[in-house]
Design a protein around this motif. Structure first.
Motif, mmCIF file in Angstrom:
data_model
loop_
_atom_site.group_PDB
_atom_site.id
_atom_site.type_symbol
_atom_site.label_atom_id
_atom_site.label_comp_id
_atom_site.label_asym_id
_atom_site.label_seq_id
_atom_site.Cartn_x
_atom_site.Cartn_y
_atom_site.Cartn_z
ATOM 1 N N GLY A 141 0.796 -1.228 0.000
ATOM 2 C CA GLY A 141 0.000 0.000 0.000
ATOM 3 C C GLY A 141 0.826 1.274 0.000
ATOM 4 N N ALA A 142 1.852 1.335 0.850
ATOM 5 C CA ALA A 142 2.677 2.540 0.949
ATOM 6 C C ALA A 142 3.414 2.819 -0.357
ATOM 7 N N PHE A 143 3.830 1.764 -1.021
ATOM 8 C CA PHE A 143 4.572 1.915 -2.263
ATOM 9 C C PHE A 143 3.665 2.458 -3.371
ATOM 10 N N LYS A 144 2.417 2.013 -3.377
ATOM 11 C CA LYS A 144 1.468 2.496 -4.372
ATOM 12 C C LYS A 144 1.164 3.984 -4.168
ATOM 13 N N MET A 145 1.063 4.423 -2.905
ATOM 14 C CA MET A 145 0.843 5.843 -2.620
ATOM 15 C C MET A 145 1.978 6.687 -3.186
ATOM 16 N N ALA A 146 3.197 6.275 -2.863
ATOM 17 C CA ALA A 146 4.369 7.028 -3.315
ATOM 18 C C ALA A 146 4.453 7.046 -4.837
ATOM 19 N N GLN A 147 4.135 5.924 -5.466
ATOM 20 C CA GLN A 147 4.162 5.858 -6.922
ATOM 21 C C GLN A 147 3.181 6.834 -7.550
ATOM 22 N N ARG A 148 1.994 6.941 -6.952
ATOM 23 C CA ARG A 148 0.938 7.772 -7.536
ATOM 24 C C ARG A 148 1.388 9.225 -7.691
ATOM 25 N N VAL A 149 2.151 9.727 -6.747
ATOM 26 C CA VAL A 149 2.579 11.136 -6.805
ATOM 27 C C VAL A 149 4.086 11.272 -7.061
ATOM 28 N N LYS A 150 4.718 10.153 -7.424
ATOM 29 C CA LYS A 150 6.150 10.145 -7.761
ATOM 30 C C LYS A 150 7.028 10.644 -6.613
ATOM 31 N N SER A 151 6.633 10.291 -5.395
ATOM 32 C CA SER A 151 7.419 10.662 -4.213
ATOM 33 C C SER A 151 8.493 9.622 -3.955
ATOM 34 N N PRO A 152 9.651 10.028 -3.451
ATOM 35 C CA PRO A 152 10.702 9.054 -3.135
ATOM 36 C C PRO A 152 10.354 8.260 -1.883
ATOM 37 N N ILE A 153 10.926 7.069 -1.783
ATOM 38 C CA ILE A 153 10.768 6.235 -0.599
ATOM 39 C C ILE A 153 12.093 6.202 0.138
ATOM 40 N N ILE A 154 12.050 6.464 1.443
ATOM 41 C CA ILE A 154 13.264 6.508 2.253
ATOM 42 C C ILE A 154 13.256 5.324 3.223
ATOM 43 N N PRO A 155 14.151 4.360 3.041
ATOM 44 C CA PRO A 155 14.203 3.192 3.916
ATOM 45 C C PRO A 155 14.870 3.525 5.256
ATOM 46 N N LEU A 156 14.249 3.093 6.347
ATOM 47 C CA LEU A 156 14.824 3.263 7.680
ATOM 48 C C LEU A 156 15.044 1.883 8.293
ATOM 49 N N SER A 157 16.254 1.616 8.701
ATOM 50 C CA SER A 157 16.561 0.334 9.346
ATOM 51 C C SER A 157 16.740 0.556 10.841
ATOM 52 N N ILE A 158 15.843 -0.021 11.644
ATOM 53 C CA ILE A 158 15.886 0.148 13.099
ATOM 54 C C ILE A 158 16.568 -1.063 13.717
ATOM 55 N N LYS A 159 17.688 -0.829 14.382
ATOM 56 C CA LYS A 159 18.507 -1.921 14.908
ATOM 57 C C LYS A 159 18.318 -2.114 16.418
ATOM 58 N N TYR A 160 18.031 -3.329 16.802
ATOM 59 C CA TYR A 160 18.018 -3.797 18.194
ATOM 60 C C TYR A 160 16.895 -3.244 19.073
ATOM 61 N N ALA A 161 15.891 -2.601 18.489
ATOM 62 C CA ALA A 161 14.790 -2.090 19.314
ATOM 63 C C ALA A 161 14.045 -3.224 20.010
ATOM 64 N N HIS A 162 14.042 -4.422 19.399
ATOM 65 C CA HIS A 162 13.321 -5.551 19.999
ATOM 66 C C HIS A 162 13.986 -6.045 21.281
#
Length: 225
Positions: A141-162
């Motif tokens: 779903g999030a990818f389709k939203m960004a595609q619709r308006v040609k917005s970039p996607i910024i990946p965030l990697s969260i380490k060790y929060a678990h």
């Protein structure tokens, strides 16, 4: 008036981290430079996506974003969580009922509207917290939203929060000073001219590359569901 709910959300995030003694290291801020303006100088929206394995992921992402106008896309069940539900409501964030098609469509339209206005959206595409800390399949779903308006996607990697806030606990039970919690802001991925599958594959690859071995998906885990 727009800055009021945004400021409230940021203050809430900082307060939670202060009370629990958990402030992650933020790496990769240089990847955000010059990203939020179009060539004509107008604001450009962006989609932030992160792996999800603890309640602390939400304030951690707020810290990583800085003082930007953002809206969280959250499942409606979070409205039942004390304190967090108030922050979601006051901050004007977007909630979704994944079992209701009308809710999904309304969320999609709201998300696109915010991106078009130059706001940032934040979502956890796994759809739920990982019970093991390992990243699971993504919903598109999030990818389709960004595609619709040609917005970039910024990946965030969260380490060790678990490790500081296991899935069976409501609040962190270990202070962050004893664990190397970190958020790595990956390189933005442009959406124009790419299929859903191509985008998901690129985003997953960037996020996995920045996660420790104990959080990488197990061999055979599908990329999307």
């Amino acid at each position: 008036m727009l800055r009021v709910p945004v400021s409230i959300s940021h203050i809430w995030g900082y307060a939670v981290m202060k009370l629990t003694g958990n402030f992650p290291k933020i790496s990769g801020r240089e990847n955000l430079e010059g990203l939020f303006k179009n060539e004509d100088g107008s604001k450009r929206g962006a989609m932030f996506v992160a792996n999800h394995c603890s309640w602390m992921d939400i304030p951690f992402v707020v810290l990583a974003m800085g003082w930007r106008n953002y809206k969280m896309v959250a499942k409606k069940e979070l409205l039942k969580v004390p304190i967090l539900s108030k922050s979601i409501s006051v901050g004007g964030h977007i909630t979704i009922d994944r079992s209701n098609r009308a809710s999904q469509l309304a969320t999609f339209k709201k998300g696109i509207s915010w991106l078009e206005q130059g706001a940032c959206l934040v979502t956890f595409p796994e759809g739920t917290r990982s019970k093991t800390g390992r990243m699971g399949p993504f919903k598109k779903g999030a990818f389709k939203m960004a595609q619709r308006v040609k917005s970039p996607i910024i990946p965030l990697s969260i380490k060790y929060a678990h490790l500081i806030n296991p899935p069976d606990t409501v609040f962190p039970w270990r202070p962050g000073q004893s664990i190397p919690i970190e958020i790595i802001i990956g390189k933005p991925i442009e959406t124009e001219g790419k299929s859903d599958d191509e985008l998901v594959e690129q985003v997953v690859a960037e996020m996995v590359n920045n996660l420790p071995d104990c959080q990488k998906p197990l061999v055979g885990t599908p990329i999307s569901s």
